[in-house]
Design a protein around this motif. Structure first.
Motif, PDB file in Angstrom:
ATOM      1  N   HIS A 221       0.869  -1.181   0.000  1.00 44.01           N
ATOM      2  CA  HIS A 221       0.000   0.000   0.000  1.00 44.01           C
ATOM      3  C   HIS A 221       0.904   1.228   0.000  1.00 44.01           C
ATOM      4  O   HIS A 221       1.944   1.247   0.655  1.00 44.01           O
ATOM      5  CB  HIS A 221      -0.888  -0.011   1.245  1.00 44.01           C
ATOM      6  CG  HIS A 221      -1.978   1.022   1.203  1.00 44.01           C
ATOM      7  ND1 HIS A 221      -1.750   2.351   1.453  1.00 44.01           N
ATOM      8  CD2 HIS A 221      -3.294   0.923   0.926  1.00 44.01           C
ATOM      9  CE1 HIS A 221      -2.885   3.022   1.338  1.00 44.01           C
ATOM     10  NE2 HIS A 221      -3.844   2.172   1.017  1.00 44.01           N
ATOM     11  N   SER A 222       0.496   2.243  -0.736  1.00 46.36           N
ATOM     12  CA  SER A 222       1.418   3.364  -0.936  1.00 46.36           C
ATOM     13  C   SER A 222       1.642   4.189   0.322  1.00 46.36           C
ATOM     14  O   SER A 222       2.574   4.989   0.366  1.00 46.36           O
ATOM     15  CB  SER A 222       0.941   4.252  -2.081  1.00 46.36           C
ATOM     16  OG  SER A 222      -0.095   5.097  -1.667  1.00 46.36           O
ATOM     17  N   CYS A 223       0.833   4.006   1.372  1.00 48.11           N
ATOM     18  CA  CYS A 223       1.080   4.795   2.589  1.00 48.11           C
ATOM     19  C   CYS A 223       2.426   4.419   3.222  1.00 48.11           C
ATOM     20  O   CYS A 223       2.992   5.198   3.978  1.00 48.11           O
ATOM     21  CB  CYS A 223      -0.060   4.663   3.591  1.00 48.11           C
ATOM     22  SG  CYS A 223      -0.167   3.072   4.405  1.00 48.11           S
ATOM     23  N   LEU A 325      -0.648   2.196  -5.023  1.00 49.94           N
ATOM     24  CA  LEU A 325       0.322   1.145  -4.755  1.00 49.94           C
ATOM     25  C   LEU A 325       1.721   1.719  -4.597  1.00 49.94           C
ATOM     26  O   LEU A 325       2.059   2.741  -5.185  1.00 49.94           O
ATOM     27  CB  LEU A 325       0.390   0.182  -5.945  1.00 49.94           C
ATOM     28  CG  LEU A 325      -0.853  -0.589  -6.320  1.00 49.94           C
ATOM     29  CD1 LEU A 325      -0.569  -1.430  -7.552  1.00 49.94           C
ATOM     30  CD2 LEU A 325      -1.283  -1.460  -5.156  1.00 49.94           C
ATOM     31  N   LEU A 326       2.532   0.984  -3.867  1.00 53.87           N
ATOM     32  CA  LEU A 326       3.982   1.163  -3.882  1.00 53.87           C
ATOM     33  C   LEU A 326       4.509  -0.094  -4.571  1.00 53.87           C
ATOM     34  O   LEU A 326       4.611  -1.154  -3.951  1.00 53.87           O
ATOM     35  CB  LEU A 326       4.493   1.294  -2.443  1.00 53.87           C
ATOM     36  CG  LEU A 326       5.989   1.248  -2.159  1.00 53.87           C
ATOM     37  CD1 LEU A 326       6.781   2.123  -3.098  1.00 53.87           C
ATOM     38  CD2 LEU A 326       6.255   1.674  -0.718  1.00 53.87           C
TER      39      LEU A 326
ATOM     40  N   ASN B 309       4.965   9.337  -4.230  1.00 59.88           N
ATOM     41  CA  ASN B 309       5.160   7.937  -4.594  1.00 59.88           C
ATOM     42  C   ASN B 309       4.669   7.689  -6.019  1.00 59.88           C
ATOM     43  O   ASN B 309       3.691   8.277  -6.462  1.00 59.88           O
ATOM     44  CB  ASN B 309       4.356   7.059  -3.619  1.00 59.88           C
ATOM     45  CG  ASN B 309       4.395   5.590  -3.994  1.00 59.88           C
ATOM     46  OD1 ASN B 309       5.460   4.995  -4.079  1.00 59.88           O
ATOM     47  ND2 ASN B 309       3.233   5.013  -4.244  1.00 59.88           N
ATOM     48  N   ASN B 311       2.712   5.314  -8.270  1.00 62.52           N
ATOM     49  CA  ASN B 311       1.772   4.184  -8.236  1.00 62.52           C
ATOM     50  C   ASN B 311       1.983   3.261  -9.425  1.00 62.52           C
ATOM     51  O   ASN B 311       1.771   2.053  -9.333  1.00 62.52           O
ATOM     52  CB  ASN B 311       0.318   4.664  -8.297  1.00 62.52           C
ATOM     53  CG  ASN B 311      -0.059   5.569  -7.153  1.00 62.52           C
ATOM     54  OD1 ASN B 311      -0.859   6.462  -7.318  1.00 62.52           O
ATOM     55  ND2 ASN B 311       0.529   5.358  -5.984  1.00 62.52           N
ATOM     56  N   ARG B 337       1.031  12.111  -0.491  1.00 57.74           N
ATOM     57  CA  ARG B 337       0.349  12.111   0.814  1.00 57.74           C
ATOM     58  C   ARG B 337       0.869  13.293   1.613  1.00 57.74           C
ATOM     59  O   ARG B 337       2.074  13.511   1.681  1.00 57.74           O
ATOM     60  CB  ARG B 337       0.596  10.785   1.531  1.00 57.74           C
ATOM     61  CG  ARG B 337      -0.050   9.616   0.791  1.00 57.74           C
ATOM     62  CD  ARG B 337       0.076   8.294   1.526  1.00 57.74           C
ATOM     63  NE  ARG B 337      -0.451   7.217   0.709  1.00 57.74           N
ATOM     64  CZ  ARG B 337      -1.726   6.825   0.706  1.00 57.74           C
ATOM     65  NH1 ARG B 337      -2.605   7.415   1.503  1.00 57.74           N
ATOM     66  NH2 ARG B 337      -2.136   5.845  -0.089  1.00 57.74           N
ATOM     67  N   PRO B 404      -2.299   6.703   8.512  1.00 53.92           N
ATOM     68  CA  PRO B 404      -1.341   7.077   7.458  1.00 53.92           C
ATOM     69  C   PRO B 404      -1.919   6.943   6.051  1.00 53.92           C
ATOM     70  O   PRO B 404      -1.297   7.366   5.090  1.00 53.92           O
ATOM     71  CB  PRO B 404      -0.190   6.099   7.678  1.00 53.92           C
ATOM     72  CG  PRO B 404      -0.824   4.925   8.351  1.00 53.92           C
ATOM     73  CD  PRO B 404      -1.980   5.429   9.147  1.00 53.92           C
TER      74      PRO B 404
END
Lengths: 471, 471
Positions: A221-223, A325-326, B309, B311, B337, B404
């Motif tokens: 998850h990109s967080c 996404l990461l 980030n 994606n 974010r 987050p």
């Protein structure tokens, strides 16, 4: 050549039918469909024109159809073409692609439309028809012939070297190679090629797996970017080191070292058709070229410059909308086109070394495919024969020192055979690998029809015999 | 709370059945399936527990189910949840996802398995069950209640602001918002959130169309790279300017200016559960973190750092094997974010300005979606109420200053409502948006079952009434 053309015109319906028979076999190498039937039909056509030795030679892939015609002549020419085609499942076809229909095309009269009409069944059958005409008129061809018709050109000719190695003793007896092709453009001008660029296709991949940082295996998850590294950013940063900010100069040390710049003689050759150099591809809606080059400088780059290009980028989510996404990995497909005297292994080693030195030893470099460059001196008999034949047909040749794409001519032109070659022929055909591919049958005042195309190929054989004798 | 829990346990079968009734309605907002039925069932459940005012409020998208319970109490709480779910077409489901089956899960006893069991039908029904218990025992809830159950959370809550604007006069009478959630982890620890990060999802695209260089519209053959510019290289070079070589620090001028670093008090809060901070996501096979951070510094970054980030990357050919294209365009999807006191419009303007100043005015920046951050002081009654409730249930809270990820709490927390809020509740559930999603019914010595989850929500309502009175 009027005599030859007259005979061909009298037999044209049969010649057209011969091409239709081959186009109607969907010998699609990428899917493997009816490849055996394609080889068998090709062999049958060779037998029909009287070729003495016809073999379907197995390889680790699809077979090569080999023919040998020992005519007792002093010189020998290898004829190279392929009987395999690409799939034809594009919805835009206006005829059934494997029916080989004769269709009226505005301004060009009848054309034969179907997959392979241009690439490469049209030229393959046309040279056979031309040989048939010469035999009918003269009793035998003016040169000894060896036919090499492969079934894997659309797969990168991957087993053609295997065949060449197996048949090297026979093939080495040849003096040159001719690759018949529809080299006449819509303006009625005739091109010919005496070489081609080399190509290395590769992938660069950055991944958590190899890096030891970032997500491993599955995307995160990109967080988590707040404390987890990103292989996608890593790929971007690695790629960015490879080229100048404008994306055009390769910054890998020594990349250009072995490049042979065009000589004054080469430049003169280009200058000779600079005003007429207007291939279809120049009409791509491209408004400005790199550094705004045009004219002779554009031609020099097109024919003599190596390039490093991104074919595609992928990694993470690329669909519509949003998916945060990461990604665990990201990939760039690249093609590197290279020229004499650059060598593939040296270039790959330099790229690898560049990535390592710039701190990206984990970024994988995978070679997906490769095809070497080829080059024939323009003074070689096979090239001068093609040029003379064009002039006999009333057209001043545009001699391209090399095809700017990649074509497997190197398999004949480089070791072990080292054959000079030309890719030539005054036919007009369009849309390789695309819907509504066709070859012109009738033509118009500028554009040659099928009979003239076949006649031009016959003329090359005559001229090759003559040029070899004078060389 | 033993009295409340006893009543709930005595009525548990009915409470389970209530949750099953809602899970059995596949109210899938991304496909639009049975959304009206989802709203109607939600409204029916509100009526069942005695809510005085129940409205299905149309929006430009799917309706909001609104309930109001004026209990004559001094304080008022908004309860927020959603009745929409994601699709459940993953083949890995071991039960039918909309049957809401009770399944034995090793170590946890019975669980209710089905789409929405965790996200968010389980919490939605559990708070209704908790209110029912309080009314049965006390005659009325300890606080006035307004229920806002939206149907577009899985679509980014796109019309919730429209509802809030329409109902602002009523909603402004509330003192705080509570978002019930299954915040207990597998170790039996209870988390709560008092905020969330903001997110901007965007695309950067480089194209021949916008650039005035390179192929326009259609991809070109890659041999033209010799004199035609590459939008894919341009995207790579533009992206590379945005972050440090390690991909982790954003190099856009002023990007970090408005970031509130954690105070000593914030750090103390994190330090309080540092040893227990071990969410599932830390088990992702990630061997090294950014700059090898761990412990408190990792937590600080997770909760307080803005991120940029990738994606996904796309453009040109990304399938198997080889296709030598010069792509006409290439795209990166990015998520940014952000945290208090950064503002989305300012960040977007700074990104745009960065691209322009670095010579990429043609690289398009398209915002695909956005959700603002939210933040509630930990001294706010709703947060301290949740903390007290956890302690009454025997669990020391892990107070996350913010989630987050991005959650639409900002719609209540920022203007015009400016409500403090907490996301809290001691239930255990897993696999949002994934196969075999479930919420625990029985539980074990560490992990609470459904009755305790409902009891914890009742405790929060009691504690909120008390904390508000003392504030």
């Amino acid at each position: 050549m009027r005599r030859v053309q007259g005979w061909i015109e009298a037999n044209l319906d049969r010649h057209i039918n011969r091409l239709q028979r081959l186009v109607r076999v969907p010998s699609i190498s990428p899917t493997g469909q009816q490849m055996a039937e394609g080889a068998e039909t090709t062999a049958q056509l060779l037998r029909e024109i009287g070729c003495q030795v016809v073999e379907i030679v197995p390889t680790s892939g699809f077979p090569v159809v080999f023919g040998e015609w020992q005519a007792g002549q002093p010189y020998t020419l290898v004829i190279y073409a392929e009987y395999d085609v690409m799939p034809a499942d594009e919805p835009a076809w206006k005829v059934k692609p494997f029916e080989a229909a004769l269709v009226d095309e505005p301004g060009l009269g009848r054309v034969l439309m179907g997959r392979g009409a241009r690439n490469q069944k049209g030229p393959l059958v046309s040279i056979l028809n031309a040989v048939e005409a010469l035999v009918a008129l003269d009793g035998k061809p003016p040169v000894n012939l060896m036919f090499v018709f492969e079934g894997e050109e659309e797969l990168g000719s991957r087993h053609l070297p295997e065949f060449v190695e197996k048949y090297a003793d026979r093939l080495k007896r040849a003096d040159a190679m001719l690759a018949p092709h529809t080299h006449m453009n819509r303006q009625g001008e005739g091109l010919l090629w005496a070489g081609s660029k080399g190509i290395i296709v590769m992938e660069l991949e950055a991944s958590g797996q190899k890096w030891g940082r970032g997500p491993v295996g599955a995307d995160a998850h990109s967080c988590y970017k707040a404390f987890v590294d990103s292989p996608a950013w890593r790929l971007v940063q690695a790629l960015a080191t490879l080229v100048s900010p404008d994306g055009n100069r390769v910054l890998v040390d020594g990349f250009y070292d072995a490049v042979l710049a065009p000589s004054a003689q080469d430049d003169a050759l280009l200058a000779a058709f600079q005003d007429r150099f207007n291939p279809d591809f120049l009409d791509m809606g491209i408004t400005r070229h790199i550094e705004d080059v045009h004219g002779l400088e554009l031609m020099r780059r097109f024919f003599y410059s190596p390039t490093l290009n991104i074919n595609g980028l992928s990694g993470g989510y690329a669909g519509p909308g949003i998916k945060t996404l990461l990604p665990a990995a990201a990939t760039a497909k690249l093609d590197l086109r290279y020229v004499p005297n650059q060598e593939a292994s040296d270039l790959i080693a330099k790229l690898r070394g560049h990535l390592d030195r710039h701190g990206f030893p984990d970024v994988e470099l995978r070679v997906l495919g490769q095809s070497d460059w080829s080059a024939t001196p323009l003074t070689s008999p096979v090239v001068s024969a093609a040029m003379s034949a064009y002039r006999r047909m009333g057209r001043e040749p545009q001699v391209w020192p090399r095809n700017p794409g990649s074509i497997p001519f190197w398999i004949f032109n480089r070791a072990p055979l080292n054959l000079p070659f030309a890719s030539a022929g005054l036919g007009h055909a369009v849309r390789s690998h695309a819907p509504n591919e066709f070859i012109v049958v009738d033509g118009n005042a500028q554009v040659f029809g099928l009979a003239q195309f076949e006649t031009s190929l016959a003329a090359i054989l005559y001229e090759f015999a003559a040029a070899s004798a004078h060389a």
